[in-house]
Write a protein that holds these residues in place. Sequence first.
Motif, PDB file in Angstrom:
ATOM      1  N   LYS A 162      15.447  41.685  -0.630  1.00 54.43           N
ATOM      2  CA  LYS A 162      14.580  42.841  -0.935  1.00 54.43           C
ATOM      3  C   LYS A 162      12.865  42.480  -0.107  1.00 54.43           C
ATOM      4  O   LYS A 162      12.309  43.197   0.483  1.00 54.43           O
ATOM      5  CB  LYS A 162      13.850  42.842  -2.366  1.00 54.43           C
ATOM      6  N   GLN A 163      12.782  40.975  -0.280  1.00 59.92           N
ATOM      7  CA  GLN A 163      11.512  40.724   0.581  1.00 59.92           C
ATOM      8  C   GLN A 163      11.586  40.607   1.990  1.00 59.92           C
ATOM      9  O   GLN A 163      10.801  41.157   2.693  1.00 59.92           O
ATOM     10  CB  GLN A 163      11.281  38.951  -0.050  1.00 59.92           C
ATOM     11  N   GLN A 164      12.917  40.363   2.548  1.00 58.24           N
ATOM     12  CA  GLN A 164      12.929  40.434   4.227  1.00 58.24           C
ATOM     13  C   GLN A 164      13.136  42.182   4.569  1.00 58.24           C
ATOM     14  O   GLN A 164      12.432  42.338   5.338  1.00 58.24           O
ATOM     15  CB  GLN A 164      14.431  39.764   4.335  1.00 58.24           C
ATOM     16  N   ALA A 165      13.537  42.939   3.715  1.00 54.41           N
ATOM     17  CA  ALA A 165      13.513  44.335   4.134  1.00 54.41           C
ATOM     18  C   ALA A 165      12.235  44.699   3.918  1.00 54.41           C
ATOM     19  O   ALA A 165      11.886  45.407   4.727  1.00 54.41           O
ATOM     20  CB  ALA A 165      14.534  44.927   3.159  1.00 54.41           C
ATOM     21  N   SER A 166      11.579  44.414   3.104  1.00 59.67           N
ATOM     22  CA  SER A 166      10.113  44.730   2.857  1.00 59.67           C
ATOM     23  C   SER A 166       9.211  44.431   4.307  1.00 59.67           C
ATOM     24  O   SER A 166       8.353  45.218   4.968  1.00 59.67           O
ATOM     25  CB  SER A 166       9.439  44.541   1.628  1.00 59.67           C
ATOM     26  N   ILE A 167       9.511  43.313   4.662  1.00 60.80           N
ATOM     27  CA  ILE A 167       8.596  42.636   5.581  1.00 60.80           C
ATOM     28  C   ILE A 167       9.172  43.327   6.923  1.00 60.80           C
ATOM     29  O   ILE A 167       8.090  43.942   7.882  1.00 60.80           O
ATOM     30  CB  ILE A 167       9.138  41.071   5.969  1.00 60.80           C
ATOM     31  N   LEU A 168      10.280  43.655   7.168  1.00 64.68           N
ATOM     32  CA  LEU A 168      10.857  44.538   8.571  1.00 64.68           C
ATOM     33  C   LEU A 168      10.269  45.717   8.250  1.00 64.68           C
ATOM     34  O   LEU A 168       9.831  46.482   9.289  1.00 64.68           O
ATOM     35  CB  LEU A 168      12.422  44.552   8.318  1.00 64.68           C
ATOM     36  N   LYS A 260       7.879  34.286   6.425  1.00 56.03           N
ATOM     37  CA  LYS A 260       8.240  34.517   5.006  1.00 56.03           C
ATOM     38  C   LYS A 260       8.112  33.370   4.124  1.00 56.03           C
ATOM     39  O   LYS A 260       8.786  32.463   3.985  1.00 56.03           O
ATOM     40  CB  LYS A 260       9.731  34.795   4.689  1.00 56.03           C
ATOM     41  N   HIS A 261       6.790  33.510   3.263  1.00 58.61           N
ATOM     42  CA  HIS A 261       6.296  32.045   2.579  1.00 58.61           C
ATOM     43  C   HIS A 261       6.046  31.076   3.563  1.00 58.61           C
ATOM     44  O   HIS A 261       6.687  30.064   3.470  1.00 58.61           O
ATOM     45  CB  HIS A 261       7.235  31.834   1.510  1.00 58.61           C
ATOM     46  N   VAL A 262       5.055  31.238   4.182  1.00 59.84           N
ATOM     47  CA  VAL A 262       4.365  29.984   5.196  1.00 59.84           C
ATOM     48  C   VAL A 262       3.577  29.544   4.345  1.00 59.84           C
ATOM     49  O   VAL A 262       2.331  30.024   4.060  1.00 59.84           O
ATOM     50  CB  VAL A 262       3.749  30.636   6.499  1.00 59.84           C
ATOM     51  N   CYS A 263       3.881  28.184   3.966  1.00 64.13           N
ATOM     52  CA  CYS A 263       3.038  27.604   2.666  1.00 64.13           C
ATOM     53  C   CYS A 263       1.596  26.993   3.130  1.00 64.13           C
ATOM     54  O   CYS A 263       1.598  26.411   4.127  1.00 64.13           O
ATOM     55  CB  CYS A 263       3.944  26.337   2.232  1.00 64.13           C
ATOM     56  N   GLY A 264       0.724  27.354   2.390  1.00 66.76           N
ATOM     57  CA  GLY A 264      -0.498  26.647   2.580  1.00 66.76           C
ATOM     58  C   GLY A 264      -1.036  26.635   3.737  1.00 66.76           C
ATOM     59  O   GLY A 264      -1.267  27.685   4.559  1.00 66.76           O
TER      60      GLY A 264
END
Length: 468
Positions: A162-168, A260-264
């Motif tokens: 769902k996260q990947q679909a929303s990013i695309l 997707k979730h690139v930390c800090g």
Amino acid sequence: MAEKLAASVSPQLERCAYFVERKRRFCKMVPARGKRFCGEHGALEEENNRKRIQCPLDSKHTVYEDQLQKHLRKCNSREKPKPVYFARDINAGLKEATGLPEEKQVPIFALSKEELEDLIRKLRKASNDIKSVLKDQTCSHQALQEALNDPKNGDAAFKHLKQQASILGNMERLNLLGPRRCFVEFGAGRGKLSHWVDIALQDAKDVHFLLVERATTRFKVDGKHRKNGFERLQVDIQHLCLNKVPVLVKEKLPAVGIGKHVCGSATDLALRCLVETYANLSDDDRRGGPEAKRLKIERTSRIPTNSPSETCSDSVAENWSPVAGIVIALCCHHRCDWKHYVGREFFTTVGLGVTEFNYFKRMTSWATCGMRERSPLTSTIETESEEHEPHDRSVECSSDSLQGLLTTEERKQIGRLCKLLLDHGRIEYLQQRGYDAVLQYYTDLDVSLENVLLTAVPHQSSLSHSDS
């Protein structure tokens, strides 16, 4: 106990005779012909007088002392030649912008009531002019519909999809999914986000993928693709010079930074890598022509914020920009670092500095963790175990010290405000460099507590040229 167990069993045929106490079994390595022990445990060989020592490059393995020099030339832990795109600390920011010394880092639970109230007062004052309600831009994309409808996927896989679909979906909304692009995935991991971008592009031509990941990764999916060019760059973002990546030098493609979730602080390093290192190419570097005009960046006046979807199509179609867009899902603000943070100028403008930054970054954990008491005497922070690294102990906070001052809900609100403040510094940084940058929600909280997406596309006026 281990000796009794070793005596009761025997090593497998043609296997090392060394009993590994930790694993409660014999070593499974194959010794040389005529030997009882493998090379690692060869020091135990009765007839062998050669001495084994720890490798100076990696203490986890040993080597014969008389073969040390030979081993050092081929040891897997030796320092390997740096790739052509390695440029030490090129994206690290100003060297003089050092963080708060460890001896001055007072834990939040050690603050007095007055000190904590003063911090919260500064936080609210600095956030007065920030729009705290973000727009919901939860999207989807047809490339993932089949996977989203697959009943074989468990809850965890479904949330990632769902996260990947929303990013695309957001990339499509900003007209970033198209031909002649180089998609640079920061913190790529297995490369799943690039995988779905590749599927979404179908037959688009001149598409390349650069997957930036400093660690070695198992179960990669990018190796399965043959249609478009996938290349892994095993390098810390801090040292990545995109200008020297061969495919970008050769093809002169605009880059689209994704993650997707690139930390800090990895987010700050990625932004600087794109908008300072790569975007500041001269026309000569980009097009192979004479040294000429550079991008005109209006640093003295605030760039008006228009809808990114309105400006992107025009800017991409009519003007060439080295960075076509940025779409990064943010997370793990407690891992930010003042010396790498791109929003230092914004912090200074609103009267804040490294001390407040140090506290605010740790207070961001209140937004995603919450606190509950395990016993009458102790408490801990519950962490979200999605795909982020566990929270550092530096973000832990005793609920007893906050009892009567802040409720759990108030802590969550303050945590979200701290995250918003840090992210707004990034938005200001991008706007000053000619980008329409926006924060928005891209998924629901029940899918991920880290549900904020940063998007940026070149502002149309910043693409106009003037004589240098």
